[in-house]
Structures are given as C-alpha cells and as structure tokens.
Design an enzyme around this catalytic site. Structure first.
Site, PDB file in Angstrom:
ATOM      1  N   ASP A  93       1.184  -0.796  -0.410  1.00  0.00           N
ATOM      2  CA  ASP A  93       0.259   0.053  -0.024  1.00  0.00           C
ATOM      3  C   ASP A  93       1.119   1.276   0.537  1.00  0.00           C
ATOM      4  O   ASP A  93       0.716   2.101  -0.925  1.00  0.00           O
ATOM      5  CB  ASP A  93      -1.089   0.027   0.782  1.00  0.00           C
ATOM      6  CG  ASP A  93      -0.030  -0.062   2.526  1.00  0.00           C
ATOM      7  OD1 ASP A  93       0.776  -1.004   2.923  1.00  0.00           O
ATOM      8  OD2 ASP A  93      -0.923   0.035   3.393  1.00  0.00           O
ATOM      9  N   TYR A 126       9.003 -14.484   9.500  1.00  0.00           N
ATOM     10  CA  TYR A 126       9.882 -14.446   9.028  1.00  0.00           C
ATOM     11  C   TYR A 126      10.248 -15.615   7.882  1.00  0.00           C
ATOM     12  O   TYR A 126      10.589 -15.194   6.802  1.00  0.00           O
ATOM     13  CB  TYR A 126      11.239 -13.755   9.919  1.00  0.00           C
ATOM     14  CG  TYR A 126      10.913 -11.695  10.243  1.00  0.00           C
ATOM     15  CD1 TYR A 126      11.380 -11.281   9.186  1.00  0.00           C
ATOM     16  CD2 TYR A 126      10.286 -12.102  11.255  1.00  0.00           C
ATOM     17  CE1 TYR A 126      10.243  -9.932   9.138  1.00  0.00           C
ATOM     18  CE2 TYR A 126       9.875 -10.104  11.198  1.00  0.00           C
ATOM     19  CZ  TYR A 126      10.626  -9.457  10.827  1.00  0.00           C
ATOM     20  OH  TYR A 126       9.825  -8.029  10.400  1.00  0.00           O
ATOM     21  N   MET A 127       9.916 -16.695   8.494  1.00  0.00           N
ATOM     22  CA  MET A 127      10.268 -18.260   7.202  1.00  0.00           C
ATOM     23  C   MET A 127       9.437 -17.753   6.121  1.00  0.00           C
ATOM     24  O   MET A 127       9.583 -18.378   5.293  1.00  0.00           O
ATOM     25  CB  MET A 127      10.055 -18.943   8.100  1.00  0.00           C
ATOM     26  CG  MET A 127      10.699 -18.719   9.274  1.00  0.00           C
ATOM     27  SD  MET A 127      10.870 -20.372  10.286  1.00  0.00           S
ATOM     28  CE  MET A 127      11.141 -21.851   9.134  1.00  0.00           C
ATOM     29  N   ILE A 128       7.851 -17.349   6.787  1.00  0.00           N
ATOM     30  CA  ILE A 128       6.419 -17.215   5.640  1.00  0.00           C
ATOM     31  C   ILE A 128       7.305 -16.641   4.567  1.00  0.00           C
ATOM     32  O   ILE A 128       6.622 -16.380   3.267  1.00  0.00           O
ATOM     33  CB  ILE A 128       5.929 -17.027   6.515  1.00  0.00           C
ATOM     34  CG1 ILE A 128       5.325 -18.518   6.598  1.00  0.00           C
ATOM     35  CG2 ILE A 128       4.529 -17.411   4.800  1.00  0.00           C
ATOM     36  CD1 ILE A 128       3.722 -18.403   7.998  1.00  0.00           C
ATOM     37  N   ILE A 158       1.158  -9.531   1.376  1.00  0.00           N
ATOM     38  CA  ILE A 158       1.460 -10.796   1.882  1.00  0.00           C
ATOM     39  C   ILE A 158      -0.310 -10.912   2.585  1.00  0.00           C
ATOM     40  O   ILE A 158      -0.260 -11.922   3.108  1.00  0.00           O
ATOM     41  CB  ILE A 158       2.671 -11.794   2.467  1.00  0.00           C
ATOM     42  CG1 ILE A 158       2.713 -12.951   2.819  1.00  0.00           C
ATOM     43  CG2 ILE A 158       2.708 -10.762   4.133  1.00  0.00           C
ATOM     44  CD1 ILE A 158       4.039 -13.524   3.098  1.00  0.00           C
ATOM     45  N   ASP A 159      -0.767  -9.911   3.666  1.00  0.00           N
ATOM     46  CA  ASP A 159      -2.157 -10.180   4.212  1.00  0.00           C
ATOM     47  C   ASP A 159      -2.791  -9.955   3.247  1.00  0.00           C
ATOM     48  O   ASP A 159      -4.154  -9.821   4.054  1.00  0.00           O
ATOM     49  CB  ASP A 159      -1.827  -8.393   4.442  1.00  0.00           C
ATOM     50  CG  ASP A 159      -0.707  -8.596   6.008  1.00  0.00           C
ATOM     51  OD1 ASP A 159       0.615  -9.432   5.684  1.00  0.00           O
ATOM     52  OD2 ASP A 159      -0.489  -7.603   6.503  1.00  0.00           O
TER      53      ASP A 159
HETATM   54  P1  ATP Z   1       4.818  -3.646   2.964  1.00  0.00           P
HETATM   55  O1  ATP Z   1       3.604  -2.638   3.785  1.00  0.00           O
HETATM   56  O2  ATP Z   1       3.367  -4.600   2.280  1.00  0.00           O
HETATM   57  O3  ATP Z   1       5.916  -4.292   3.933  1.00  0.00           O
HETATM   58  P2  ATP Z   1       4.573  -0.913   1.949  1.00  0.00           P
HETATM   59  O4  ATP Z   1       5.031  -0.888   0.270  1.00  0.00           O
HETATM   60  O5  ATP Z   1       3.307  -0.875   2.548  1.00  0.00           O
HETATM   61  O6  ATP Z   1       4.599  -2.656   2.072  1.00  0.00           O
HETATM   62  P3  ATP Z   1       6.428   0.179   3.359  1.00  0.00           P
HETATM   63  O7  ATP Z   1       7.663   0.382   3.794  1.00  0.00           O
HETATM   64  O8  ATP Z   1       5.143   1.552   3.577  1.00  0.00           O
HETATM   65  O9  ATP Z   1       5.799  -0.862   2.984  1.00  0.00           O
HETATM   66  O10 ATP Z   1       6.290   1.979   1.348  1.00  0.00           O
HETATM   67  C1  ATP Z   1       7.401   1.020   0.876  1.00  0.00           C
HETATM   68  C2  ATP Z   1       7.267   2.444   0.062  1.00  0.00           C
HETATM   69  O11 ATP Z   1       6.763   3.699  -0.811  1.00  0.00           O
HETATM   70  C3  ATP Z   1       8.628   3.075   0.654  1.00  0.00           C
HETATM   71  O12 ATP Z   1       9.905   3.634   0.172  1.00  0.00           O
HETATM   72  C4  ATP Z   1       7.906   4.343   1.284  1.00  0.00           C
HETATM   73  O13 ATP Z   1       8.902   5.550   1.706  1.00  0.00           O
HETATM   74  C5  ATP Z   1       6.984   4.440   0.362  1.00  0.00           C
HETATM   75  N1  ATP Z   1       5.958   5.464   0.249  1.00  0.00           N
HETATM   76  C6  ATP Z   1       5.128   4.934   1.778  1.00  0.00           C
HETATM   77  N2  ATP Z   1       3.904   5.420   2.181  1.00  0.00           N
HETATM   78  C7  ATP Z   1       3.856   6.554   0.997  1.00  0.00           C
HETATM   79  C8  ATP Z   1       3.440   8.324   0.550  1.00  0.00           C
HETATM   80  N3  ATP Z   1       1.970   7.844   1.070  1.00  0.00           N
HETATM   81  N4  ATP Z   1       3.872   8.497  -0.303  1.00  0.00           N
HETATM   82  C9  ATP Z   1       4.950   8.350  -0.767  1.00  0.00           C
HETATM   83  N5  ATP Z   1       5.953   7.144  -1.221  1.00  0.00           N
HETATM   84  C10 ATP Z   1       5.442   6.140   0.199  1.00  0.00           C
HETATM   85 MG    MG Z   2       1.603  -1.594   4.058  1.00  0.00          MG
END
Ligand code: ATP
Ligand code: MG
Length: 485
Positions: A194, A379-381, A223-224
């Site tokens: 997201d 973390y294994m999953i 993964i969620d």
């Molecule tokens: P997961 O939560 O499933 O591991 P994710 O994509 O949500 O995956 P995050 O670490 O939240 O993981 O974000 C990944 C990247 O997206 C990071 O580099 C973060 O800086 C960027 N990011 C997160 N939220 C925003 C936002 N609102 N606007 C711009 N960039 C964002």
């Molecule tokens: Mg996320």
C-alpha cells in the site's frame, strides 16, 4: 467532460454531471492514459503464438465491474479497464526503456514477477533495455541501475526474497522523477504494498506535471491480502500453505503435552486473512484471533475461560493469532507509546509473547498443569519462494502490467472478480481490504473452530440492524444498496 466517453454500453447510461453511472472509472478525468492515442501496431499481431488466437486482443471499451452482484436496474457502479494486449501500442519496441523496482517487506513471488516482467517485455515486445533499481525507491537516486536480461533472471523465481533488494522509507518523488527523466526511462514497473502504491501515485502525478511520456505500472504486493478492490494479492496462497505447516507443528506440540497449548502468530497487521484462511485450511485450530475482531481475556465469554473449557474437553488446543490482533489490550497493559518504522508504519507489539505470559499466569494462579509452545513463523513465511498457483498468478500479473504500459496506461494491475483489470492508483490505496466479521466467511470460521465471537449484545444488535437495512428492496430512484457478498 463525461459526454466524450465512448463506451460500447453507453446506451445504458444516463450520463450527466455528477452522475457517471455505467462509465469507466476515471475516464471522465482521462488521467490514466498518456495524452496522444497509441499509433503503433502491436507487434504481437505477427507473433506465431498469438496471431492465431481468436479475441486475443482486448477492446478499448472492455470493462471489468467491481461488483458482480448488482440489483436489477443497476448497471451503474465502478468499472475498470480490462487488462490485456491492445491492437495498437503507444511505444515502439526499440524506444522502450523500462525499469523495475521492489519496495516494502518481502513476499513470496517477488522474483517471479521480476522474471516475468523481464521475459515478457523481451519475448512479447522485443524490448531489450530493462533495468533493475536496487533496494527500493531510494535506489532510483542512490545506486547504479542493474541491466536485466532473460538470461540474468532465468532461475530467480526458484528463490525467495527479491533479487533487486528492497527497503522502507527513502521516497523522494522529485529526485526519483529527475532520475527517470535524465535516464530516458519511459516505463516504470513498481512492485510493492500500500505504501509503495501511494508512492507510485506520487511519481505518476509528478510525471504528468512535467508532461513526460512515461507509463507507470504498479503491481500490488501484500502478503496480508489487505489491498482494496483486488480479489487476492500474489504470495497469499503460498503464505497460507506455509502457515499450515507451522500450525501442524503447534498441533503436534500441543497433543504431546498434558493440557498442551500451541500458539502460532501469523502475518496480518490490519487484516486477518492469512490467519482466517490458514485456520479454515488446517482444521486443527480451536481459536483464531484477528485484528478485525476485538477480544477480551477475562470474565464470562473471555479468551481465558474458553481456553480452560477447551482443555477440559480436549486436553490440548491450538490458537492462531494475527500480528495486529489485540494491540489495544497490550498497549493498555504495558502503557507504551506508539512507535513507527522508516515508512511511517506503526510498529506492533508482540501479541504472541504477551498472550503466552497472560495464559501462563492465569493457569499458575489456578494451579492447573499446562504447557504452552509459542511459534512465530512470520519471517520464514515471507522468505520462501512462491508455490505453483502464485507463480501462475505472478506471471499473468506481469503480462497484464506489460500490455498496459505498452498501450500507454498508468495503473495498478489486479484481478477484479476473476478478470485482470487496470485500476487507478488511488482506488487501491484509499481503503484497506479487511475481514468483515459480519460476513459469511467469518461465520464459517466461527462454526469450524467453535470459538466464542467475543461480541457484546450491543454489537450483535447493531449488526442485525445493518443487515436488515441492507436487505431492503431497491429504492425506486435506482439508487441501490448492495447486499454484502
Ligand atoms: P508492506 O507494508 O506490505 O511491506 P509497503 O509498500 O506498504 O509494503 P512501506 O515500507 O510502507 O511498504 O512503503 C514502501 C515504500 O513506499 C517506502 O519507500 C516508502 O517511503 C514509500 N511510501 C510509503 N507511503 C508513502 C506515501 N504516502 N507517499 C509516498 N511514498 C510512500
Ligand atoms: Mg504497508
């Protein structure tokens, strides 16, 4: 300008301002396609594998509805572009410069998506300039770009993790787009959750602001399974399968001790899908706790009372808890303040450990013999390679992403009601997919584990009233209320 919308089914709609009815989502704003129409014939038309396939190409007007169950007069609602190859493409093969980045936490299937993006671009569209961005968003401006070829990615799908590396934080939109512009990249493939898709939308807006001819294609990873709109995210099946192995071990431990309890913590920060499906799949679980369903420990109908009852009946039990469950209970008992990671996500407290101590203390005070084994396989999953069904899904997602980017669209790709679709970024990031505890699936889970629902009479009365309203006949104006599931 809604009247410029051309749709095969436009005859069904009353299109007026503020009432877009049966139209493509966001077509009125024309934000998802590059300004000019695609002019080049799709090279797949001459490809021996595809040229003989009837209806291989997707019509520009084909749509995928977000809701399958619609009421009589309601063809209204949200529809997305159907994914797939177009007769005409926006980019000529030799002018394409594509890059791929992975961000956020690990998830089975990342390498499969990378591999299929590279192989698909190369084999279907003869694209030869494909780059890998290292270690997430910050790699756009802080690391060298890797050159990716079908040969260099040949067997990466057999490995877990991501060969490109990943990270949290470090999203500097301006610097990222500067680099895209300077290097002449015109297709950006962004794989992540997201947060990542929010970042992709920021990049997309900046690219539009600068008038660059660049497609941005997001492949949602979580993964969620908590990404809104899409049926399922890749890696989810693999995660559920692997989670079952942990549940099996917990069951063996529990059965081998007097009053044995096996406790398994699974992924699910805000959404308990993995816990719910792993519970339904394994049949050995006596209690499943998820973030969407608040529970309490003490007193009549509480978790501790249920555990006692179960141990008396069965002499052992298995509990599955999603990592985001019961956070309010721990915060209250430890009186800690909230902490965040580099991306601004809330850091969770360990519900598994907390429950272990609580349960131990309870039985000690009751002078009841009991053994509890806590297993945290999360973390294994995350780190295993994807299974067969996820590999197929990853491959198809990558292909859909390529066809869309080649046609000049910017989007997040996903399965919507069984069909691949191009979804506007903001649609998948503005809400989160959650387990509806007043829906059939959760009811099925409760009947399979026999656990208490932990709902108060007030919760039950409110849910009944909501159901009663949802089951009313359609309003005469045609404004429909959709019944759940
Ligand atoms: P997961 O939560 O499933 O591991 P994710 O994509 O949500 O995956 P995050 O670490 O939240 O993981 O974000 C990944 C990247 O997206 C990071 O580099 C973060 O800086 C960027 N990011 C997160 N939220 C925003 C936002 N609102 N606007 C711009 N960039 C964002
Ligand atoms: Mg996320």
């Amino acid at each position: 300008n809604a009247s410029s919308v051309s749709l095969a089914d436009a005859a069904y709609v009353k299109i007026s301002e503020g009432d877009f009815g049966y139209v493509l989502d966001d077509v009125p704003h024309l934000i998802d396609h590059l300004p000019d129409a695609p002019t080049y014939p799709n090279p797949l038309q001459d490809h021996p594998a595809y040229s003989t396939v009837k209806q291989y190409f997707v019509n520009e007007d084909d749509t995928v509805p977000q809701k399958v169950v619609v009421q009589k007069i309601s063809r209204r609602g949200i529809h997305f572009r159907r994914a797939g190859p177009r007769q005409r493409v926006y980019f000529e093969s030799d002018e394409v410069k594509a890059c791929i980045v992975t961000c956020g936490g690990l998830c089975p299937g990342l390498n499969t998506v990378i591999r299929e993006l590279v192989c698909g671009l190369s084999h279907m569209y003869n694209v030869s300039k494909i780059y890998g961005i290292q270690n997430g968003y910050k790699g756009f401006y802080s690391s060298n770009y890797l050159t990716l070829t079908p040969k260099s990615v040949d067997d990466i799908h057999k490995r877990g993790g991501t060969v490109l590396g990943t990270s949290r934080g470090g999203h500097d939109t301006k610097k990222i787009v500067d680099n895209i512009q300077d290097r002449g990249i015109n297709q950006v493939y962004i794989i992540g959750g997201d947060g990542t898709q929010k970042g992709a939308y920021e990049i997309f807006k900046e690219i539009r602001k600068r008038g660059l001819k660049v497609s941005v294609a997001g492949v949602p990873k979580t993964i969620d399974n908590d990404i809104a709109i899409i049926d399922k995210s890749f890696g989810f099946d693999t995660a559920v399968e692997e989670a079952q192995r942990a549940i099996d071990s917990a069951h063996v431990e529990a059965c081998s001790a007097e009053n044995g309890i096996g406790l398994v913590k699974l992924m699910g920060r805000y959404s308990g899908f993995i816990a719910m499906y792993a519970t339904l799949a394994s049949r050995d679980v006596d209690c499943c706790l998820i973030p969407e369903s608040p529970f309490y420990m003490d007193g009549e109908g509480g978790l501790l009372q249920y555990i006692e009852k179960r141990l008396k009946e069965n002499k052992h039990m298995v509990i599955v808890v999603a990592e985001g469950a019961g956070q309010d209970l721990i915060a209250k008992s430890l009186s800690t303040s909230e902490q965040q990671d580099a991306s601004g996500n809330k850091l969770l407290l360990d519900i598994g450990l907390w429950l272990t101590h609580k349960i131990k203390d309870h039985f000690k005070s009751k002078k009841m013999e009991m053994t509890i084994k806590y297993i945290d396989p999360t973390y294994m999953i995350r780190a295993i390679p994807s299974n067969a069904s996820d590999n197929v899904y990853c491959t198809l997602l990558a292909h859909s992403a390529i066809h869309g980017a080649m046609a000049g669209y910017s989007f997040t790709v996903g399965n919507v009601n069984g069909r691949h679709a191009y979804i506007p970024f903001y649609r998948v990031t503005s809400t989160r997919n959650k387990v509806n505890i007043h829906d059939r699936m959760w009811a099925r889970l409760l009947s399979s584990t026999n656990q208490p629902s932990f709902l108060s009479q007030k919760d039950i009365d409110e849910a009944k009233e909501t159901n009663r309203m949802a089951n009313k006949p359609p309003l005469p104006t045609g404004l429909s209320h959709h019944a759940a599931n």
